[in-house]
Motif scaffolding. Structure first.
Motif, short mmCIF file in Angstrom:
data_model
loop_
_atom_site.label_atom_id
_atom_site.label_comp_id
_atom_site.label_asym_id
_atom_site.label_seq_id
_atom_site.Cartn_x
_atom_site.Cartn_y
_atom_site.Cartn_z
N GLN A 559 0.76 -1.19 0.11
CA GLN A 559 -0.07 0.01 -0.09
C GLN A 559 0.75 1.41 0.03
O GLN A 559 0.62 2.26 -0.52
CB GLN A 559 -0.89 0.03 1.23
N ARG A 560 1.94 1.23 0.74
CA ARG A 560 2.69 2.34 0.61
C ARG A 560 3.36 2.67 -0.74
O ARG A 560 3.52 3.78 -1.22
CB ARG A 560 3.96 2.25 1.72
N ILE A 561 3.83 1.49 -1.37
CA ILE A 561 4.41 1.48 -2.53
C ILE A 561 3.24 2.03 -3.74
O ILE A 561 3.44 3.00 -4.66
CB ILE A 561 4.70 0.38 -3.27
N GLN A 562 1.78 1.61 -3.45
CA GLN A 562 1.27 1.86 -4.50
C GLN A 562 0.82 3.51 -4.15
O GLN A 562 0.42 4.25 -5.38
CB GLN A 562 -0.27 1.27 -4.00
N LYS A 563 0.76 4.09 -2.92
CA LYS A 563 0.41 5.42 -2.59
C LYS A 563 1.66 6.19 -3.44
O LYS A 563 1.46 7.36 -3.99
CB LYS A 563 0.51 5.58 -1.23
N ASP A 564 2.94 5.87 -3.14
CA ASP A 564 3.95 6.45 -3.81
C ASP A 564 3.89 6.76 -5.16
O ASP A 564 4.33 7.81 -5.80
CB ASP A 564 5.63 5.82 -3.19
N LYS A 565 3.69 5.51 -5.90
CA LYS A 565 3.41 5.48 -7.18
C LYS A 565 2.29 6.39 -7.94
O LYS A 565 2.32 6.93 -8.79
CB LYS A 565 3.58 4.17 -7.89
N MET A 566 1.19 6.32 -7.15
CA MET A 566 0.27 7.07 -7.42
C MET A 566 0.37 8.68 -7.43
O MET A 566 0.16 9.64 -8.27
CB MET A 566 -1.11 6.88 -6.69
N ASN A 567 1.26 9.19 -6.35
CA ASN A 567 1.76 10.49 -6.24
C ASN A 567 2.56 10.88 -7.54
O ASN A 567 2.77 12.08 -7.98
CB ASN A 567 2.59 10.79 -5.06
N GLN A 568 3.24 9.94 -8.14
CA GLN A 568 4.03 10.30 -9.35
C GLN A 568 3.03 9.90 -10.61
O GLN A 568 3.85 10.08 -11.62
CB GLN A 568 5.22 9.06 -9.34
N GLY A 569 1.98 9.81 -10.50
CA GLY A 569 1.14 9.84 -11.58
C GLY A 569 0.93 8.36 -12.26
O GLY A 569 0.45 8.28 -13.55
N ARG A 570 1.39 7.25 -11.59
CA ARG A 570 1.58 5.95 -12.23
C ARG A 570 0.80 5.10 -11.49
O ARG A 570 1.04 4.55 -10.17
CB ARG A 570 3.01 5.39 -12.41
N PRO A 571 -0.52 4.77 -11.58
CA PRO A 571 -1.27 4.07 -10.63
C PRO A 571 -0.93 2.57 -11.10
O PRO A 571 -0.63 2.18 -11.94
CB PRO A 571 -3.01 4.21 -10.99
N VAL A 597 8.46 -3.02 -8.89
CA VAL A 597 7.19 -2.42 -9.48
C VAL A 597 7.72 -1.29 -10.28
O VAL A 597 7.28 -1.07 -11.35
CB VAL A 597 6.26 -1.95 -8.14
N GLN A 598 8.79 -0.85 -9.89
CA GLN A 598 9.35 0.48 -10.79
C GLN A 598 9.98 -0.08 -12.07
O GLN A 598 9.61 0.25 -13.25
CB GLN A 598 10.63 1.16 -10.17
N ASN A 599 10.37 -1.35 -12.09
CA ASN A 599 10.72 -1.93 -13.23
C ASN A 599 9.65 -2.26 -14.36
O ASN A 599 9.49 -2.21 -15.51
CB ASN A 599 11.54 -3.25 -13.21
N ALA A 600 8.78 -2.92 -13.47
CA ALA A 600 7.41 -3.10 -14.47
C ALA A 600 6.64 -1.70 -15.04
O ALA A 600 6.26 -1.61 -16.21
CB ALA A 600 6.47 -3.55 -13.26
N LEU A 601 6.77 -0.59 -14.19
CA LEU A 601 6.39 0.78 -14.88
C LEU A 601 7.33 1.16 -15.87
O LEU A 601 6.82 1.63 -17.03
CB LEU A 601 6.28 1.76 -13.72
N ASP A 602 8.57 0.75 -15.53
CA ASP A 602 9.55 1.35 -16.85
C ASP A 602 9.20 0.67 -18.08
O ASP A 602 9.48 1.01 -19.30
CB ASP A 602 10.98 1.37 -16.29
N ALA A 603 8.99 -0.74 -18.05
CA ALA A 603 8.87 -1.45 -19.12
C ALA A 603 7.28 -1.47 -19.75
O ALA A 603 7.41 -2.12 -20.90
CB ALA A 603 9.22 -3.06 -18.78
N SER A 604 6.69 -0.72 -19.15
CA SER A 604 5.04 -0.50 -19.83
C SER A 604 4.84 0.82 -20.36
O SER A 604 5.48 1.95 -19.83
CB SER A 604 4.08 -1.04 -18.65
N ALA A 605 3.84 0.98 -21.09
CA ALA A 605 3.37 2.12 -21.73
C ALA A 605 2.65 3.00 -20.53
O ALA A 605 2.27 2.40 -19.57
CB ALA A 605 2.37 2.12 -22.70
N GLN A 606 2.29 4.23 -20.93
CA GLN A 606 2.02 4.95 -19.61
C GLN A 606 0.46 4.54 -19.23
O GLN A 606 0.08 4.50 -18.01
CB GLN A 606 1.74 6.59 -20.13
N ASP A 607 -0.63 4.00 -20.25
CA ASP A 607 -1.45 3.63 -19.71
C ASP A 607 -1.78 1.84 -19.73
O ASP A 607 -2.94 1.58 -19.48
CB ASP A 607 -2.66 3.89 -20.83
N SER A 608 -0.74 1.37 -19.76
CA SER A 608 -0.63 -0.42 -19.59
C SER A 608 -0.85 -0.53 -17.97
O SER A 608 -0.26 0.15 -17.10
CB SER A 608 0.62 -0.69 -20.04
#
Length: 704
Positions: A559-571, A597-608
């Motif tokens: 949940q802390r990771i989810q909140k941190d990524k949400m603040n960065q604009g990546r749900p 999680v960050q590696n998964a976000l970096d490997a995915s498109a903005q809306d993926s």
């Protein structure tokens, strides 16, 4: 007392007094620097008190008066006390000494103090007329026996607890005190058995002390502080010859003693007793004499064997010597001792060339003083040793310099005391160093056999030293590698912190007036500062993150990771099937899962979509981090994914995945990777659950 007894007493204790006075003068010839040490002062006082004791004993036995007798008895007690103090000083470590010293039994100093105190009380009791003369004499006999036994115990403690290769310098000291205390044990035990002291034994007591004084001088000459080291080997033939010679010697002395007793008249028994003691002391001196043992070995080698050396025995002993070092630093001394034992040399020193240097310097020594001499690799001595491979005999060089054409001995080597042989240590066609051995205990003909043995042993020693230096270099490289690896981890974490702060600054342009954003920004900065402080501590001290392994709530971390990524604009999508607690450290697990999680976000498109699923699998927790990004090939997963400094990112360092996998393995878990190029990646982290029991097994059994 007749004239014969008076004359014998005068000679006996007169020689003892003269000997102790000579010993005291010998000590004073060493100068103030030597007498400034605690041990030196005590042995000087012991010698002076022993001289006074001998003088007053002589007056007491000749006159039979009360005052000299009391004074002699009091000096005898004080003499024992000082010898006890001296032996305890040798057994105890001294301030400023680096080497390890044997530790005396804790009860022994108290026993010595008790005996000396009791002896002093006995003298006071007689002076105060508290004891009758007969009672005082009986108590004095028992006191003397106890003092002698305590002295023997101290000598035994010293000889038994000191290192084997340190016994050479204390052997004369131990022999002298052994026979002094041993004779007193005989004297006073005989007095206890027959309720009076043997007059003849008392008479020759001075002769006993006089014959042991040269041993005390020899012990002091060998080493001023009794710390020299030497070790002498033994062989079967050597033992046989030694035992045979000892038997013949004892039979001869027994015959002489019989005729002395038979023809000695009134002096017969006393002379026989003195002769037996002197013969036994002489035999022990011969048995423990290093030079005598060396001469017997040379005699055996010359007349009982075709070759001088038993090569199997020599090689086994030399190999064992090289392989019994306690640390790499002691290898040099082991090499010196191994080569020295082959030629009965009592001392030596080793010169080695360190990596990256062109000079040879002294790195180890054995019973030789430290030498500041440096020898350049291009000097005549080094060139001669390297080109010829010879063992240089300095005695031969001084007599026949023409045999060593082109050799020039440096000045520092000429000033080295008793320098005898120079043994090169060759590895292939390079010289690792050289060993300088001191003159042997007995004359040895350095012929082709000795030269070949020393050259071959020098080659083996050189290989051991080369291996030691390579091992030390490898350890240094490993230390630097560990430091570099830790630095890489820290730099990777700093990069993540910098990225987080940069993103916060970027969002600050749009949300700087938003109170909620300002609060989150302060919390983020505070969190970043704390993480950087932990990283600096880890880098400086090599410490692991604070806090031990404990139960960690996986839901809170995600949940802390989810909140941190949400603040960065990546749900991200989170699916928590049940609350699970795993083993680990909260901050490190958050860093591992955050990295995935960050590696998964970096490997995915903005809306993926990127998701995190948590579920229980038997007694393990499974955390799956998935995405539908570009994925990875099986070859990359197998060969590069969890290897350091391997990354698909242009700005990546390839440290995060490696560090994450290492930590998960430390927790007893594993990381499973399922990925296909173009279809995405799913990484499942398996962790042991942290089970908290609220009921005991007894309650469960009762319910069952």
């Amino acid at each position: 007392m007749d004239a014969t007894d008076t004359s014998l007493i005068t000679w006996s204790f007169g020689l003892a007094a003269l000997g102790y006075v000579t010993l005291t003068g010998h000590f004073f010839s060493f100068g103030k620097d030597w007498r400034s040490s605690t041990r030196a002062r005590r042995i000087v006082i012991a010698a002076m008190l022993s001289a006074l004791w001998a003088v007053f004993t002589l007056f007491a036995m000749r006159s039979g008066k009360y005052l000299p007798t009391i004074t002699s008895s009091l000096l005898d007690v004080c003499r024992y006390g000082v010898w006890y103090s001296f032996l305890l000083a040798i057994l105890s470590p001294q301030i400023g000494e680096n080497q390890t010293k044997p530790v005396v039994a804790p009860w022994l100093p108290h026993l010595c103090r008790l005996l000396i105190g009791t002896g002093l009380v006995l003298q006071i009791a007689l002076l105060g007329d508290w004891l009758k003369s007969d009672d005082w004499q009986r108590a004095l006999v028992f006191q003397g026996l106890a003092e002698a036994v305590a002295g023997l115990i101290l000598v035994e403690q010293l000889f038994r607890t000191v290192a084997e290769d340190s016994r050479w310098n204390i052997k004369p000291l131990c022999l002298a005190l052994l026979f002094q205390f041993g004779f007193d044990v005989y004297l006073f035990s005989d007095g206890m058995m027959f309720n009076h002291l043997d007059g003849d034994a008392i008479t020759v007591r001075g002769f006993v002390h006089a014959t042991t004084i040269p041993l005390l001088m020899l012990s002091t000459e060998r080493s001023k502080d009794w710390t020299s080291k030497i070790r002498i080997s033994q062989k079967a033939a050597f033992h046989s010859i030694t035992l045979l010679a000892s038997g013949v010697y004892l039979l001869f002395m027994a015959g002489v003693g019989y005729y002395v007793r038979y023809f000695g008249g009134e002096w017969g028994r006393a002379l026989q007793l003195a002769l037996v003691f002197a013969a036994t002391l002489g035999l022990c001196i011969l048995l423990v004499s290093g030079s005598m043992r060396a001469k017997i070995k040379v005699l055996v080698g010359k007349h009982f064997f075709h070759y001088r050396y038993d090569y199997r025995e020599e090689w086994l002993r030399f190999t064992q010597t090289l392989t019994t070092q306690d640390s790499p630093q002691s290898m040099g001394e082991q090499v010196i001792r191994g080569l020295a034992n082959m030629v009965e040399s009592p001392a030596g020193a080793l010169w080695l060339r360190e990596a990256g240097r062109e000079t040879y310097s002294q790195t180890a020594r054995w019973n030789l003083p430290e030498s500041p001499g440096l020898e350049h690799s291009d000097s005549q001595l080094c060139k001669f040793l390297l080109d010829s491979g010879w063992v240089i005999n300095l005695e031969e060089y001084r007599c026949y310099p023409g045999r060593y054409s082109g050799l020039d001995i440096p000045d520092w080597l000429s000033g080295l005391p008793n320098a005898w042989l120079i043994v090169p240590l060759m590895v292939s066609h390079e010289m690792q160093g050289f060993v300088i051995l001191a003159s042997s205990r007995t004359p040895i003909n350095v012929n082709w056999e000795v030269n070949d043995l020393l050259r071959t042993a020098g080659c083996q020693a050189a290989s051991f030293l080369a291996k030691m230096q390579a091992t030390e270099a490898l350890l240094e490289v490993r230390k630097f590698d560990a430091f570099n690896k830790m630095s890489a981890f820290v730099v990777h974490d700093l990069k993540n912190i910098v990225t987080q702060l940069a993103l916060m600054l970027k969002n600050a342009e749009r949300h700087r007036d938003n109170p909620e954003f300002q609060q989150d920004m302060l919390m983020t900065v505070d969190h970043a500062v704390e993480r950087m402080r932990q990283l600096m501590l880890q880098l400086r001290e090599g410490a692991k993150p604070p806090g031990g392994m404990c139960g960690v709530n996986l839901a809170d971390i995600v949940q802390r990771i989810q909140k941190d990524k949400m603040n960065q604009g990546r749900p991200i999508q989170v699916n928590l099937k049940e609350g699970l607690i795993a083993r680990g450290h909260d901050e490190r697990l958050e860093r591992v899962l955050g990295h995935l999680v960050q590696n998964a976000l970096d490997a995915s498109a903005q809306d993926s979509p990127v998701w995190v699923d948590i579920e229980r699998r038997n007694d393990k927790a499974a955390i799956e981090v998935g995405d539908t990004g570009h994925g990875m090939s099986k070859e990359f997963i197998r060969d590069r994914l969890f290897k350091p400094f391997q990354s698909t990112k242009e700005a990546g360092m390839g440290i995060g995945a490696y560090e994450s996998a290492q930590y998960i393995r430390e927790l007893g878990g594993e990381m499973l990777v399922d990925s296909e190029p173009g279809k995405g990646t799913r990484i499942t982290v398996i962790l042991p659950l942290f089970v908290i029991r609220t009921e005991s097994d007894l309650i469960e059994r009762e319910v069952a």
